[in-house]
Design a protein around this motif. Structure first.
Motif, PDB file in Angstrom:
ATOM      1  N   ALA A  33       0.828  -1.215   0.000  1.00 50.88           N
ATOM      2  CA  ALA A  33       0.000   0.000   0.000  1.00 50.88           C
ATOM      3  C   ALA A  33       0.862   1.265   0.000  1.00 50.88           C
ATOM      4  CB  ALA A  33      -0.925  -0.008   1.214  1.00 50.88           C
ATOM      5  N   GLY A  34       2.177   1.087  -0.114  1.00 44.66           N
ATOM      6  CA  GLY A  34       3.072   2.252  -0.169  1.00 44.66           C
ATOM      7  C   GLY A  34       3.449   2.806   1.192  1.00 44.66           C
ATOM      8  N   LEU A  35       3.239   1.999   2.243  1.00 46.09           N
ATOM      9  CA  LEU A  35       3.638   2.440   3.588  1.00 46.09           C
ATOM     10  C   LEU A  35       5.049   1.922   3.883  1.00 46.09           C
ATOM     11  CD1 LEU A  35       0.334   1.533   5.465  1.00 46.09           C
ATOM     12  CD2 LEU A  35       1.253   3.849   5.220  1.00 46.09           C
ATOM     13  N   SER A  36       5.850   2.748   4.541  1.00 50.27           N
ATOM     14  CA  SER A  36       7.188   2.311   4.938  1.00 50.27           C
ATOM     15  C   SER A  36       7.163   1.936   6.412  1.00 50.27           C
ATOM     16  CB  SER A  36       8.194   3.449   4.743  1.00 50.27           C
ATOM     17  OG  SER A  36       8.192   3.864   3.401  1.00 50.27           O
ATOM     18  N   CYS A  37       7.869   0.845   6.754  1.00 50.49           N
ATOM     19  CA  CYS A  37       7.913   0.378   8.151  1.00 50.49           C
ATOM     20  C   CYS A  37       9.321   0.489   8.696  1.00 50.49           C
ATOM     21  CB  CYS A  37       7.547  -1.103   8.228  1.00 50.49           C
ATOM     22  SG  CYS A  37       5.823  -1.391   8.076  1.00 50.49           S
ATOM     23  N   TYR A  38       9.435   0.895   9.940  1.00 46.70           N
ATOM     24  CA  TYR A  38      10.741   1.042  10.578  1.00 46.70           C
ATOM     25  C   TYR A  38      10.681   0.429  11.978  1.00 46.70           C
ATOM     26  CZ  TYR A  38      11.020   4.595   6.929  1.00 46.70           C
ATOM     27  OH  TYR A  38      10.991   5.248   5.729  1.00 46.70           O
ATOM     28  N   PRO A  39      11.847   0.006  12.497  1.00 44.58           N
ATOM     29  CA  PRO A  39      11.839  -0.523  13.870  1.00 44.58           C
ATOM     30  C   PRO A  39      11.703   0.600  14.900  1.00 44.58           C
ATOM     31  CG  PRO A  39      14.078  -0.537  12.973  1.00 44.58           C
ATOM     32  CD  PRO A  39      13.177  -0.051  11.872  1.00 44.58           C
ATOM     33  N   VAL A  40      11.229   0.263  16.088  1.00 49.79           N
ATOM     34  CA  VAL A  40      11.073   1.240  17.176  1.00 49.79           C
ATOM     35  C   VAL A  40      12.149   0.971  18.222  1.00 49.79           C
ATOM     36  CG1 VAL A  40       9.503   1.984  19.030  1.00 49.79           C
ATOM     37  CG2 VAL A  40       8.577   1.412  16.788  1.00 49.79           C
ATOM     38  N   GLY A  41      12.793   2.004  18.730  1.00 48.62           N
ATOM     39  CA  GLY A  41      13.817   1.824  19.768  1.00 48.62           C
ATOM     40  C   GLY A  41      15.107   2.518  19.381  1.00 48.62           C
ATOM     41  N   SER A  42      16.242   1.927  19.750  1.00 51.35           N
ATOM     42  CA  SER A  42      17.542   2.566  19.497  1.00 51.35           C
ATOM     43  C   SER A  42      18.008   2.318  18.063  1.00 51.35           C
ATOM     44  CB  SER A  42      18.574   2.070  20.504  1.00 51.35           C
ATOM     45  OG  SER A  42      18.252   2.557  21.768  1.00 51.35           O
ATOM     46  N   PHE A  43      17.367   2.999  17.158  1.00 48.69           N
ATOM     47  CA  PHE A  43      17.672   2.901  15.727  1.00 48.69           C
ATOM     48  C   PHE A  43      17.651   4.313  15.148  1.00 48.69           C
ATOM     49  CE2 PHE A  43      15.554  -1.024  16.917  1.00 48.69           C
ATOM     50  CZ  PHE A  43      16.399  -1.981  16.388  1.00 48.69           C
ATOM     51  N   VAL A  44      18.246   4.453  13.953  1.00 46.83           N
ATOM     52  CA  VAL A  44      18.083   5.726  13.238  1.00 46.83           C
ATOM     53  C   VAL A  44      16.635   5.782  12.756  1.00 46.83           C
ATOM     54  CG1 VAL A  44      18.841   7.136  11.294  1.00 46.83           C
ATOM     55  CG2 VAL A  44      20.514   5.691  12.483  1.00 46.83           C
ATOM     56  N   LYS A  45      15.935   6.866  13.111  1.00 48.99           N
ATOM     57  CA  LYS A  45      14.536   7.027  12.684  1.00 48.99           C
ATOM     58  C   LYS A  45      14.489   7.387  11.196  1.00 48.99           C
ATOM     59  CE  LYS A  45      11.718   7.535  15.834  1.00 48.99           C
ATOM     60  NZ  LYS A  45      10.913   6.415  16.402  1.00 48.99           N
ATOM     61  N   SER A  46      13.305   7.296  10.617  1.00 42.66           N
ATOM     62  CA  SER A  46      13.176   7.733   9.224  1.00 42.66           C
ATOM     63  C   SER A  46      13.415   9.241   9.155  1.00 42.66           C
ATOM     64  CB  SER A  46      11.789   7.385   8.685  1.00 42.66           C
ATOM     65  OG  SER A  46      10.794   7.869   9.553  1.00 42.66           O
ATOM     66  N   LEU A  47      13.911   9.664   8.007  1.00 35.93           N
ATOM     67  CA  LEU A  47      14.289  11.069   7.825  1.00 35.93           C
ATOM     68  C   LEU A  47      13.059  11.976   7.855  1.00 35.93           C
ATOM     69  CD1 LEU A  47      16.968  12.601   7.028  1.00 35.93           C
ATOM     70  CD2 LEU A  47      16.203  12.388   4.663  1.00 35.93           C
ATOM     71  N   ARG A  48      13.048  12.912   8.796  1.00 37.59           N
ATOM     72  CA  ARG A  48      11.968  13.902   8.802  1.00 37.59           C
ATOM     73  C   ARG A  48      12.297  14.925   7.708  1.00 37.59           C
ATOM     74  NH1 ARG A  48      10.182  18.160  13.530  1.00 37.59           N
ATOM     75  NH2 ARG A  48       8.685  19.185  12.196  1.00 37.59           N
ATOM     76  N   THR A  49      11.325  15.313   6.931  1.00 37.87           N
ATOM     77  CA  THR A  49      11.619  16.236   5.827  1.00 37.87           C
ATOM     78  C   THR A  49      10.672  17.430   5.846  1.00 37.87           C
ATOM     79  OG1 THR A  49      10.095  15.201   4.277  1.00 37.87           O
ATOM     80  CG2 THR A  49      12.341  14.339   4.302  1.00 37.87           C
ATOM     81  N   CYS A  50      11.027  18.426   5.039  1.00 34.31           N
ATOM     82  CA  CYS A  50      10.115  19.547   4.810  1.00 34.31           C
ATOM     83  C   CYS A  50       9.113  19.108   3.730  1.00 34.31           C
ATOM     84  CB  CYS A  50      10.893  20.784   4.380  1.00 34.31           C
ATOM     85  SG  CYS A  50      11.629  20.652   2.737  1.00 34.31           S
ATOM     86  N   ASN A  51       8.269  20.014   3.289  1.00 37.18           N
ATOM     87  CA  ASN A  51       7.229  19.634   2.317  1.00 37.18           C
ATOM     88  C   ASN A  51       7.648  19.790   0.857  1.00 37.18           C
ATOM     89  OD1 ASN A  51       5.562  18.975   4.381  1.00 37.18           O
ATOM     90  ND2 ASN A  51       4.379  20.869   4.331  1.00 37.18           N
ATOM     91  N   PHE A  52       8.905  20.142   0.620  1.00 38.80           N
ATOM     92  CA  PHE A  52       9.434  20.310  -0.740  1.00 38.80           C
ATOM     93  C   PHE A  52       8.529  21.231  -1.572  1.00 38.80           C
ATOM     94  CE2 PHE A  52      10.935  16.159   0.788  1.00 38.80           C
ATOM     95  CZ  PHE A  52      12.313  16.329   0.651  1.00 38.80           C
ATOM     96  N   CYS A  53       8.217  22.387  -0.995  1.00 38.89           N
ATOM     97  CA  CYS A  53       7.228  23.265  -1.639  1.00 38.89           C
ATOM     98  C   CYS A  53       7.722  23.838  -2.968  1.00 38.89           C
ATOM     99  CB  CYS A  53       6.828  24.382  -0.704  1.00 38.89           C
ATOM    100  SG  CYS A  53       8.139  25.584  -0.478  1.00 38.89           S
ATOM    101  N   LYS A  54       9.050  23.860  -3.154  1.00 36.41           N
ATOM    102  CA  LYS A  54       9.554  24.479  -4.389  1.00 36.41           C
ATOM    103  C   LYS A  54       9.836  23.464  -5.486  1.00 36.41           C
ATOM    104  CE  LYS A  54      11.377  28.309  -1.771  1.00 36.41           C
ATOM    105  NZ  LYS A  54      12.531  28.808  -1.078  1.00 36.41           N
ATOM    106  N   GLY A  55       9.456  22.202  -5.253  1.00 38.28           N
ATOM    107  CA  GLY A  55       9.659  21.181  -6.291  1.00 38.28           C
ATOM    108  C   GLY A  55      10.679  20.146  -5.876  1.00 38.28           C
ATOM    109  N   ALA A  56      10.411  18.898  -6.287  1.00 38.70           N
ATOM    110  CA  ALA A  56      11.214  17.757  -5.838  1.00 38.70           C
ATOM    111  C   ALA A  56      12.684  17.874  -6.219  1.00 38.70           C
ATOM    112  CB  ALA A  56      10.626  16.470  -6.410  1.00 38.70           C
ATOM    113  N   GLU A  57      12.942  18.185  -7.502  1.00 35.94           N
ATOM    114  CA  GLU A  57      14.329  18.206  -7.971  1.00 35.94           C
ATOM    115  C   GLU A  57      15.090  19.356  -7.338  1.00 35.94           C
ATOM    116  OE1 GLU A  57      16.082  16.022  -9.646  1.00 35.94           O
ATOM    117  OE2 GLU A  57      14.311  14.731  -9.769  1.00 35.94           O
ATOM    118  N   GLU A  58      14.469  20.558  -7.409  1.00 36.06           N
ATOM    119  CA  GLU A  58      15.163  21.744  -6.896  1.00 36.06           C
ATOM    120  C   GLU A  58      15.512  21.598  -5.420  1.00 36.06           C
ATOM    121  OE1 GLU A  58      14.420  26.478  -6.338  1.00 36.06           O
ATOM    122  OE2 GLU A  58      13.135  25.440  -7.775  1.00 36.06           O
ATOM    123  N   GLU A  59      14.640  20.957  -4.662  1.00 34.08           N
ATOM    124  CA  GLU A  59      14.873  20.870  -3.221  1.00 34.08           C
ATOM    125  C   GLU A  59      15.500  19.550  -2.798  1.00 34.08           C
ATOM    126  OE1 GLU A  59      14.737  23.662  -2.100  1.00 34.08           O
ATOM    127  OE2 GLU A  59      13.467  24.541  -3.639  1.00 34.08           O
ATOM    128  N   GLY A  60      15.867  18.698  -3.768  1.00 32.46           N
ATOM    129  CA  GLY A  60      16.639  17.497  -3.458  1.00 32.46           C
ATOM    130  C   GLY A  60      15.839  16.339  -2.876  1.00 32.46           C
TER     131      GLY A  60
END
Ligand code: SF4
Length: 219
Positions: free
Chosen positions: A67-94
Motif C-alpha cells: 500500500a506504499g507504507l514504509s515500516c521502521y523498527p522502534v527503539g535505538s535505531f536511526v529514525k526515518s528522515l523527517r523532511t520539509c514539504n518540498f514546496c519548491k519542487g522535488a528536484e530543486e529541493e533534493g
C-alpha cells in the motif's frame, strides 16, 4: 485465563513525498490490524506507532509495503528522515537525495534513538538544526549539522560540520558519522552528549580521515 498474544510495535509512515500524508487505502490497511478500541500513536517525527500481534508481523509489513507504507523498527535505531514539504519542487529541493539518504540510514542500530532531519532550502521547515543529524540544502550543496537538541531548557541548535557538500560527500559523511557514533557512543548516550564528550574537532578529524581512506580505496 485466556493467554494474550505478544505484540510488537512498528513505526509506519507514507514515505518521503510532498508533505507527510496518508491516503484512504493506507488508512484502511492500518485499520485492518487494529481492534476497535485500539489506538494509533502519532509521534512528533512523522511516524505512526502501531501495535500488532507478533505472529502477523511479516504479513503486516508485506501488506503495508504493497500500500506504499514504509515500516521502521522502534527503539535505538536511526529514525526515518523527517523532511520539509518540498514546496519548491522535488528536484530543486533534493527530494531524490532525501529518499536515498533515508534508505541508507533509517533503521540502523545506534546507541540511542537518532532523529535525522532534511530540509530543501535555508527556510528550514524540516527543522534540521534541532535534530540529531540535520541536512539543509543551500543552493547546489548540502550543509550537515549534528547534535541539535529540541527538548528541555537547554535546547539548542546542532553544530555545523560541513557546508556545500556534494550529494556523494553528504552520503558518505553521514554514514561515517553514524558509524563513529555507533562504535564510540555509550549505550543510551544521545548524539548531542556524544559530540560534547568526543569534541567537534576530534570528530571532524576522524570523519575526514575515514573519508580520505575510503577515497583512496576507491581509486
Ligand atoms: S524548507 Fe524550503 S523547500 Fe522545504 S518546505 Fe520549507 S520553504 Fe519549502
Amino acid at each position: 485465563m485466556e493467554a494474550t498474544e505478544k505484540t510488537i510495535k512498528l513505526a509506519v509512515n507514507g514515505g518521503i513525498d510532498f508533505g507527510s500524508k496518508l491516503n484512504a487505502k493506507q488508512l484502511i490497511i492500518l485499520a485492518k490490524y487494529l481492534e476497535e478500541d485500539q489506538e494509533l500513536e502519532l509521534t512528533t517525527f512523522q511516524q505512526l506507532y502501531i501495535e500488532i500481534p507478533e505472529s502477523r508481523k511479516e504479513e503486516a509489513i508485506a501488506e503495508f509495503a504493497q500500500a506504499g507504507l514504509s515500516c521502521y523498527p522502534v527503539g535505538s535505531f536511526v529514525k526515518s528522515l523527517r523532511t520539509c514539504n518540498f514546496c519548491k519542487g522535488a528536484e530543486e529541493e533534493g527530494m531524490p537525495v532525501a529518499i536515498d539518504l533515508n534508505k541508507r540510514i533509517a533503521g540502523k542500530p545506534v546507541p540511542f534513538t537518532l532523529k535525522p532531519a532534511y530540509t530543501g532550502c535555508p527556510v528550514g521547515c524540516g527543522e534540521p538544526l534541532i535534530n540529531d543529524i540535520g541536512i539543509m540544502k543551500v543552493k547546489d550543496g548540502y550543509s550537515l549539522y549534528a547534535g541539535g537538541k529540541s527538548k528541555g531548557q537547554d535546547a539548542r541548535p546542532g553544530t555545523l560540520l560541513y557546508e556545500q557538500l556534494t550529494q556523494d560527500e553528504l552520503y558518505q559523511k553521514v554514514d561515517i558519522l553514524i558509524d563513529i557514533y555507533n562504535e564510540n557512543g555509550k549505550k543510551r548516550e544521545p548524539v548531542h552528549k556524544f559530540i560534547a564528550q568526543f569534541g567537534k574537532s576530534e570528530l571532524l578529524e576522524m570523519i575526514n580521515a575515514v573519508f580520505q581512506s575510503k577515497k583512496q580505496d576507491d581509486l
